[in-house]
Motif scaffolding. Sequence first.
Motif, PDB file in Angstrom:
ATOM      1  N   PHE A   1       2.069 -11.068  -1.021  1.00 15.96           N
ATOM      2  CA  PHE A   1       2.968 -10.462  -0.049  1.00 15.96           C
ATOM      3  C   PHE A   1       2.895  -8.942  -0.163  1.00 15.96           C
ATOM      4  O   PHE A   1       2.566  -8.391  -1.213  1.00 15.96           O
ATOM      5  CB  PHE A   1       4.425 -10.880  -0.317  1.00 15.96           C
ATOM      6  CG  PHE A   1       4.619 -12.359  -0.513  1.00 15.96           C
ATOM      7  CD1 PHE A   1       4.370 -12.944  -1.745  1.00 15.96           C
ATOM      8  CD2 PHE A   1       5.052 -13.157   0.520  1.00 15.96           C
ATOM      9  CE1 PHE A   1       4.540 -14.309  -1.935  1.00 15.96           C
ATOM     10  CE2 PHE A   1       5.236 -14.518   0.342  1.00 15.96           C
ATOM     11  CZ  PHE A   1       4.976 -15.089  -0.884  1.00 15.96           C
TER      12      PHE A   1
ATOM     13  N   TYR B   1       5.810  -6.016   0.613  1.00  8.81           N
ATOM     14  CA  TYR B   1       7.175  -5.673   1.011  1.00  8.81           C
ATOM     15  C   TYR B   1       7.257  -4.157   1.152  1.00  8.81           C
ATOM     16  O   TYR B   1       6.540  -3.407   0.482  1.00  8.81           O
ATOM     17  CB  TYR B   1       8.188  -6.125  -0.046  1.00  8.81           C
ATOM     18  CG  TYR B   1       8.605  -7.569   0.042  1.00  8.81           C
ATOM     19  CD1 TYR B   1       7.838  -8.578  -0.540  1.00  8.81           C
ATOM     20  CD2 TYR B   1       9.776  -7.933   0.693  1.00  8.81           C
ATOM     21  CE1 TYR B   1       8.224  -9.906  -0.463  1.00  8.81           C
ATOM     22  CE2 TYR B   1      10.177  -9.261   0.767  1.00  8.81           C
ATOM     23  CZ  TYR B   1       9.397 -10.229   0.194  1.00  8.81           C
ATOM     24  OH  TYR B   1       9.789 -11.541   0.270  1.00  8.81           O
TER      25      TYR B   1
ATOM     26  N   GLN C   1      10.155  -0.852   1.353  1.00  6.32           N
ATOM     27  CA  GLN C   1      11.540  -0.417   1.196  1.00  6.32           C
ATOM     28  C   GLN C   1      11.674   0.998   1.728  1.00  6.32           C
ATOM     29  O   GLN C   1      11.128   1.950   1.142  1.00  6.32           O
ATOM     30  CB  GLN C   1      12.000  -0.471  -0.256  1.00  6.32           C
ATOM     31  CG  GLN C   1      13.481  -0.154  -0.404  1.00  6.32           C
ATOM     32  CD  GLN C   1      13.968  -0.188  -1.831  1.00  6.32           C
ATOM     33  OE1 GLN C   1      13.200  -0.029  -2.772  1.00  6.32           O
ATOM     34  NE2 GLN C   1      15.259  -0.399  -2.002  1.00  6.32           N
TER      35      GLN C   1
ATOM     36  N   ASN D   1      17.396   3.794   1.189  1.00  9.23           N
ATOM     37  CA  ASN D   1      18.725   3.207   1.388  1.00  9.23           C
ATOM     38  C   ASN D   1      18.705   1.900   2.171  1.00  9.23           C
ATOM     39  O   ASN D   1      19.711   1.525   2.798  1.00  9.23           O
ATOM     40  CB  ASN D   1      19.658   4.207   2.095  1.00  9.23           C
ATOM     41  CG  ASN D   1      19.809   5.485   1.298  1.00  9.23           C
ATOM     42  OD1 ASN D   1      19.989   5.460   0.081  1.00  9.23           O
ATOM     43  ND2 ASN D   1      19.704   6.609   1.969  1.00  9.23           N
ATOM     44  N   LYS D   2      17.580   1.240   2.148  1.00 13.21           N
ATOM     45  CA  LYS D   2      17.463  -0.067   2.814  1.00 13.21           C
ATOM     46  C   LYS D   2      17.026  -1.115   1.805  1.00 13.21           C
ATOM     47  O   LYS D   2      16.567  -0.792   0.700  1.00 13.21           O
ATOM     48  CB  LYS D   2      16.425  -0.011   3.944  1.00 13.21           C
ATOM     49  CG  LYS D   2      16.730   1.009   5.024  1.00 13.21           C
ATOM     50  CD  LYS D   2      17.827   0.547   5.928  1.00 13.21           C
ATOM     51  CE  LYS D   2      17.985   1.505   7.101  1.00 13.21           C
ATOM     52  NZ  LYS D   2      19.089   1.094   7.990  1.00 13.21           N
ATOM     53  N   GLY D   3      17.159  -2.381   2.198  1.00 17.84           N
ATOM     54  CA  GLY D   3      16.666  -3.462   1.353  1.00 17.84           C
ATOM     55  C   GLY D   3      15.172  -3.633   1.498  1.00 17.84           C
ATOM     56  O   GLY D   3      14.525  -3.000   2.325  1.00 17.84           O
ATOM     57  N   LEU D   4      14.612  -4.500   0.680  1.00 20.44           N
ATOM     58  CA  LEU D   4      13.192  -4.807   0.769  1.00 20.44           C
ATOM     59  C   LEU D   4      12.940  -5.686   1.983  1.00 20.44           C
ATOM     60  O   LEU D   4      13.636  -6.680   2.201  1.00 20.44           O
ATOM     61  CB  LEU D   4      12.742  -5.547  -0.498  1.00 20.44           C
ATOM     62  CG  LEU D   4      12.728  -4.702  -1.771  1.00 20.44           C
ATOM     63  CD1 LEU D   4      12.860  -5.585  -2.999  1.00 20.44           C
ATOM     64  CD2 LEU D   4      11.463  -3.878  -1.838  1.00 20.44           C
TER      65      LEU D   4
ATOM     66  N   LEU E   1       9.997  -7.857   4.225  1.00 20.36           N
ATOM     67  CA  LEU E   1       8.662  -8.453   4.183  1.00 20.36           C
ATOM     68  C   LEU E   1       7.800  -7.902   5.314  1.00 20.36           C
ATOM     69  O   LEU E   1       8.181  -7.952   6.476  1.00 20.36           O
ATOM     70  CB  LEU E   1       8.772  -9.969   4.313  1.00 20.36           C
ATOM     71  CG  LEU E   1       7.442 -10.730   4.275  1.00 20.36           C
ATOM     72  CD1 LEU E   1       6.812 -10.631   2.892  1.00 20.36           C
ATOM     73  CD2 LEU E   1       7.654 -12.193   4.652  1.00 20.36           C
TER      74      LEU E   1
ATOM     75  N   GLU F   1       8.420   3.128   0.414  1.00 19.29           N
ATOM     76  CA  GLU F   1       7.754   2.599  -0.770  1.00 19.29           C
ATOM     77  C   GLU F   1       7.295   1.179  -0.469  1.00 19.29           C
ATOM     78  O   GLU F   1       8.043   0.386   0.094  1.00 19.29           O
ATOM     79  CB  GLU F   1       8.679   2.622  -1.983  1.00 19.29           C
ATOM     80  CG  GLU F   1       7.945   2.287  -3.283  1.00 19.29           C
ATOM     81  CD  GLU F   1       8.746   2.616  -4.537  1.00 19.29           C
ATOM     82  OE1 GLU F   1       9.968   2.771  -4.449  1.00 19.29           O
ATOM     83  OE2 GLU F   1       8.123   2.705  -5.620  1.00 19.29           O
TER      84      GLU F   1
ATOM     85  N   PHE G   1       5.429  -2.442  -1.804  1.00 13.09           N
ATOM     86  CA  PHE G   1       5.244  -3.263  -2.991  1.00 13.09           C
ATOM     87  C   PHE G   1       4.305  -4.425  -2.688  1.00 13.09           C
ATOM     88  O   PHE G   1       4.513  -5.163  -1.716  1.00 13.09           O
ATOM     89  CB  PHE G   1       6.585  -3.844  -3.465  1.00 13.09           C
ATOM     90  CG  PHE G   1       7.568  -2.811  -3.914  1.00 13.09           C
ATOM     91  CD1 PHE G   1       8.496  -2.292  -3.019  1.00 13.09           C
ATOM     92  CD2 PHE G   1       7.572  -2.343  -5.223  1.00 13.09           C
ATOM     93  CE1 PHE G   1       9.406  -1.335  -3.416  1.00 13.09           C
ATOM     94  CE2 PHE G   1       8.472  -1.388  -5.637  1.00 13.09           C
ATOM     95  CZ  PHE G   1       9.397  -0.880  -4.736  1.00 13.09           C
TER      96      PHE G   1
ATOM     97  N   PHE H   1       6.266  -8.365  -8.950  1.00 16.64           N
ATOM     98  CA  PHE H   1       6.044  -7.149  -8.180  1.00 16.64           C
ATOM     99  C   PHE H   1       5.043  -6.213  -8.849  1.00 16.64           C
ATOM    100  O   PHE H   1       4.988  -6.113 -10.079  1.00 16.64           O
ATOM    101  CB  PHE H   1       7.370  -6.386  -8.021  1.00 16.64           C
ATOM    102  CG  PHE H   1       8.310  -6.982  -7.024  1.00 16.64           C
ATOM    103  CD1 PHE H   1       9.059  -8.100  -7.333  1.00 16.64           C
ATOM    104  CD2 PHE H   1       8.451  -6.410  -5.766  1.00 16.64           C
ATOM    105  CE1 PHE H   1       9.930  -8.663  -6.406  1.00 16.64           C
ATOM    106  CE2 PHE H   1       9.319  -6.954  -4.837  1.00 16.64           C
ATOM    107  CZ  PHE H   1      10.056  -8.077  -5.157  1.00 16.64           C
TER     108      PHE H   1
ATOM    109  N   GLN I   1       3.891  -2.087  -9.136  1.00 23.43           N
ATOM    110  CA  GLN I   1       4.687  -0.932  -9.519  1.00 23.43           C
ATOM    111  C   GLN I   1       5.196  -0.146  -8.321  1.00 23.43           C
ATOM    112  O   GLN I   1       6.071   0.709  -8.470  1.00 23.43           O
ATOM    113  CB  GLN I   1       3.863  -0.003 -10.417  1.00 23.43           C
ATOM    114  CG  GLN I   1       3.404  -0.671 -11.709  1.00 23.43           C
ATOM    115  CD  GLN I   1       2.047  -1.341 -11.568  1.00 23.43           C
ATOM    116  OE1 GLN I   1       1.664  -1.822 -10.488  1.00 23.43           O
ATOM    117  NE2 GLN I   1       1.313  -1.375 -12.654  1.00 23.43           N
ATOM    118  N   GLY I   2       4.662  -0.415  -7.157  1.00 25.53           N
ATOM    119  CA  GLY I   2       5.094   0.290  -5.957  1.00 25.53           C
ATOM    120  C   GLY I   2       4.202   1.479  -5.626  1.00 25.53           C
ATOM    121  O   GLY I   2       3.704   2.158  -6.536  1.00 25.53           O
TER     122      GLY I   2
END
Lengths: 116, 116
Positions: free
Chosen positions: A34, A36, A38, A41-44, A46, A88, A90, A106, A108-109
Motif C-alpha cells: 500500500f 498511504y 498524510q 493535520n490530517k489522518g492517513l 490510502l 508525507e 508511507f 510501515f 519510515q515515510g
Amino acid sequence: AQSVTQLDSHVSVSEGTPVLLRCNYSSSYSPSLFWYVQHPNKGLQLLLKYTSAATLVKGINGFEAEFKKSETSFHLTKPSAHMSDAAEYFCVVSAHGSSNTGKLIFGQGTTLQVKP
Amino acid sequence: EAGVTQFPSHSVIEKGQTVTLRCDPISGHDNLYWYRRVMGKEIKFLLHFVKESKQDESGMPNNRFLAERTGGTYSTLKVQPAELEDSGVYFCASSQTRTVMNTEAFFGQGTRLTVV
C-alpha cells in the motif's frame, strides 16, 4: 518477516514535474502493498493498494505504483506534481502469516515538497 | 459517514501522570488497530481488537499501556504512568474485515502526546 524501506526521507520537485517515491519491500509471502499519504493535520489516507492482481496499480489523485517482484520494489509515481501533493507518504506492507490479522508494517515515510 | 475519530487531538502531560486516548471507529467496523509514531521513527503497530477481544497485542511496549474496547465499539488506550519516551503520535485505524486484501484500513487523525 515483512519489512519496507523507503529510500528517500525527503523528495523535492517543482510543480508540473514528475514524482518518484521509492520503496523496497521484503516479504516471505506474496505481499499486499500500500501507499498511504498524510497531509498536515490530517489522518492517513490510502492512495492505492496492490493485492496480487495487476502489477500496475492506479490510485487516487493521479498516483500509480508498479509492483516489481524481481526488484522487490513498489515505487510510487505521478506524471505531474501539484502543490496539493505536498505531504508525507508511507509505503506499507501487510503482515501475512497464519494469524493474518491485517497488521500493517510501515516504512519510515518520505516527505514530498513541491516547489512553485 | 463519519470517519475514525480520535480524542484528544493533542495532549501535554507531565512525566508520571496518566493519560487516556480514545478512538471511535467507523460504525460497523469490527477491527480496530492502534499504532504509534515516536519522533523520528516509523509508525509501529501496537495492538488489534476484533470486536471487544484483543487479537494481537504484540506491539504493546510495556505494561504501562492498557487498551480496552468495552462493548466492541470505541477503544481507549491508557498510559500510566507516562514516561518521556511515550511522546509521539498515536493513530487508530478500523476496518470491516480482518484482512486488508479486499478492504481498507481507515485511519484517524492521530493524538499527539507530549510528555514533559
